[in-house]
Design an enzyme around this catalytic site. Structure first.
Site, PDB file in Angstrom:
ATOM      1  N   TYR A 122      65.744  97.296  12.000  1.00 35.81           N
ATOM      2  CA  TYR A 122      64.421  97.128  11.404  1.00 35.81           C
ATOM      3  C   TYR A 122      64.463  96.120  10.259  1.00 35.81           C
ATOM      4  O   TYR A 122      63.485  95.398  10.026  1.00 35.81           O
ATOM      5  CB  TYR A 122      63.886  98.469  10.913  1.00 35.81           C
ATOM      6  CG  TYR A 122      63.863  99.559  11.968  1.00 35.81           C
ATOM      7  CD1 TYR A 122      63.683  99.253  13.319  1.00 35.81           C
ATOM      8  CD2 TYR A 122      64.043 100.895  11.617  1.00 35.81           C
ATOM      9  CE1 TYR A 122      63.665 100.249  14.286  1.00 35.81           C
ATOM     10  CE2 TYR A 122      64.025 101.895  12.576  1.00 35.81           C
ATOM     11  CZ  TYR A 122      63.842 101.573  13.907  1.00 35.81           C
ATOM     12  OH  TYR A 122      63.833 102.555  14.859  1.00 35.81           O
ATOM     13  N   ILE A 133      54.793 106.029  22.670  1.00 37.84           N
ATOM     14  CA  ILE A 133      53.406 105.627  22.438  1.00 37.84           C
ATOM     15  C   ILE A 133      53.284 104.111  22.326  1.00 37.84           C
ATOM     16  O   ILE A 133      52.282 103.521  22.734  1.00 37.84           O
ATOM     17  CB  ILE A 133      52.823 106.320  21.187  1.00 37.84           C
ATOM     18  CG1 ILE A 133      51.307 106.068  21.099  1.00 37.84           C
ATOM     19  CG2 ILE A 133      53.536 105.854  19.914  1.00 37.84           C
ATOM     20  CD1 ILE A 133      50.622 106.846  19.997  1.00 37.84           C
ATOM     21  N   LYS A 154      50.039 107.865  13.014  1.00 32.21           N
ATOM     22  CA  LYS A 154      49.642 109.079  12.319  1.00 32.21           C
ATOM     23  C   LYS A 154      50.630 110.217  12.622  1.00 32.21           C
ATOM     24  O   LYS A 154      51.282 110.155  13.684  1.00 32.21           O
ATOM     25  CB  LYS A 154      48.230 109.470  12.748  1.00 32.21           C
ATOM     26  CG  LYS A 154      48.122 109.715  14.247  1.00 32.21           C
ATOM     27  CD  LYS A 154      46.772 109.350  14.759  1.00 32.21           C
ATOM     28  CE  LYS A 154      46.825 109.019  16.219  1.00 32.21           C
ATOM     29  NZ  LYS A 154      47.773 108.021  16.643  1.00 32.21           N
ATOM     30  N   SER A 158      64.565  97.583  17.509  1.00 32.19           N
ATOM     31  CA  SER A 158      65.041  98.942  17.736  1.00 32.19           C
ATOM     32  C   SER A 158      66.405  99.053  17.080  1.00 32.19           C
ATOM     33  O   SER A 158      67.093  98.042  16.883  1.00 32.19           O
ATOM     34  CB  SER A 158      65.147  99.236  19.236  1.00 32.19           C
ATOM     35  OG  SER A 158      65.807 100.473  19.464  1.00 32.19           O
ATOM     36  N   ARG A 159      66.812 100.261  16.755  1.00 29.07           N
ATOM     37  CA  ARG A 159      68.174 100.438  16.256  1.00 29.07           C
ATOM     38  C   ARG A 159      69.199 100.205  17.359  1.00 29.07           C
ATOM     39  O   ARG A 159      70.384 100.029  17.078  1.00 29.07           O
ATOM     40  CB  ARG A 159      68.326 101.844  15.665  1.00 29.07           C
ATOM     41  CG  ARG A 159      67.539 102.052  14.379  1.00 29.07           C
ATOM     42  CD  ARG A 159      67.610 103.487  13.909  1.00 29.07           C
ATOM     43  NE  ARG A 159      67.019 104.401  14.885  1.00 29.07           N
ATOM     44  CZ  ARG A 159      66.985 105.722  14.742  1.00 29.07           C
ATOM     45  NH1 ARG A 159      67.519 106.276  13.672  1.00 29.07           N
ATOM     46  NH2 ARG A 159      66.418 106.480  15.666  1.00 29.07           N
TER      47      ARG A 159
END
Length: 374
Positions: free
Chosen positions: A74, A30, A113, A52-53
């Site tokens: 992060y 997304i 959400k 990003s990891r």
């Protein structure tokens, strides 16, 4: 460590001097397919970093979008002193954890959400907001689309009479085993992935909170998720909202609003693209098959861009957010009331503790009156 993407500062439609500087926590679909492209064209904000990891994924996204800095964790992006706000598109079970970490690091937060998995989690986030003074908002992007402003105006004008019922449908097919929607342990399933939308629509149009809910779910025993959930929400004054959400039914997005004089149909209420002309169909019922219906078109709009711009403007001006956490808490209460008893039935059947129950058993949840909510 930070790795330069080699593309310079991110593109932005607004003045860099006053722009809110954003970092993106995660490279979810997304984010890379919808939200980041919209943010890059928005006024009043600048995307300056992405994390990003997997550092390679962060670098790839940074290069693709012209984002100046990429991070392989992060924590690193939260330590970046230039970043004022973060957008969080992580899996559902990580939302509250990283929203709290971000706020405690001094960042404002726009988070996907559902904002939390339960009321207790969201209450902790509200406490964090109050303690840190950071602005935190759930990314319910549909609230930013002009078609909903048009709906509110029509309803408020009395043109369709008193609104007594609302129906919302959000179905799609997602059978990929590795997709986070099909992982119950991290907040997957139809209700938590899709239910936010019709619940939000009903609460926005009615301008009230439901008092009771009745729900029924069908579960996928392989994934352990609800693949189909239907619910009835009872609002004050006998008003009703019904919803159907599924991750294993043919694609359909639809909202129907029923008034005493006319009805309204929305054919693309949740995910219009920036190029879509949304249609609002009003029907007085004088002829069958909507033969007398009137169609009103809403000019194309990028709801993700508008969401980001309004959130950024509230940060700069100190004005109220478009969606405050207290409103998101109302959504969370509904999600919990719908989901709790069907999940108890699923766990009982999977362990053999409740062999007499069948899939699809109905459940009822009681919600406190709005005046009782804390």
């Amino acid at each position: 460590m930070a790795a330069p993407a080699g593309a310079g500062p991110a593109r932005t439609g607004g003045s860099l001097m006053d722009s809110v500087r954003f970092g993106i926590i995660g490279t979810a679909a997304i984010a890379v397919e919808k939200v980041i492209p919209s943010m890059l064209s928005a006024e009043g904000l600048e995307v300056v970093a992405i994390a990003s990891r997997d550092l390679d994924r962060a670098r790839a996204a940074a290069t693709r979008f012209g984002i100046g800095r990429s991070y392989g964790s992060y924590d690193e992006i939260l330590a970046d002193p230039e970043i004022e706000a973060v957008y969080i598109p992580l899996p559902n079970h990580l939302h509250v954890h990283w929203a709290i970490r971000a706020a405690e690091a001094g960042k404002h937060v726009l988070c996907e959400k559902p904002l939390a998995l339960d009321v207790e989690e969201l209450s902790r986030l509200i406490d964090c907001r109050d303690r840190t003074g950071r602005r935190i908002q759930e990314a319910v992007m549909i609230r930013a689309h002009p078609q909903w402003d048009e709906i509110f105006d029509i309803v408020a004008s009395g043109e369709i009479g008193g609104v007594r019922a609302i129906q919302g449908v959000f179905t799609e097919i997602n059978l990929y085993p590795k997709n986070i929607v099909n992982d119950a342990s991290i907040g997957g399933g139809a209700l938590y992935d899709l239910g936010v939308y019709p619940i939000a629509a009903a609460r926005m149009v009615f301008g009230a909170e439901p008092e009771r809910v009745f729900a029924v779910s069908d579960f996928d025993l392989v994934f352990g998720i609800d693949r189909l959930t239907s619910a009835v929400l009872l609002f004050p004054g006998g008003r009703q909202a019904t919803l159907v959400v599924s991750t294993q039914l043919a694609l359909r997005h639809n909202v129907e609003i029923f008034g005493t004089r006319k009805s309204i149909s929305l054919r693309n209420p949740f995910n219009p693209t920036p190029d879509d002309h949304c249609r609002i169909v009003l029907d007085n019922g004088s002829k069958l098959a909507a033969a007398a219906a009137e169609t009103r078109r809403v000019a194309p709009a990028d709801q993700y861009r508008l969401q980001a711009e309004r959130f950024s403007a509230a940060i700069r001006s100190g004005s109220p957010l478009p969606i405050e956490l207290e409103w998101s808490l109302g959504t969370m209460k509904v999600l919990n009331a719908i989901g709790t008893l069907p999940l108890v039935l699923l766990r009982s059947m999977m362990t053999g503790a409740c062999p007499g129950h069948q899939f699809g058993s109905a459940s009822e949840g009681h919600l406190p009156l709005a005046s009782e909510a804390k």
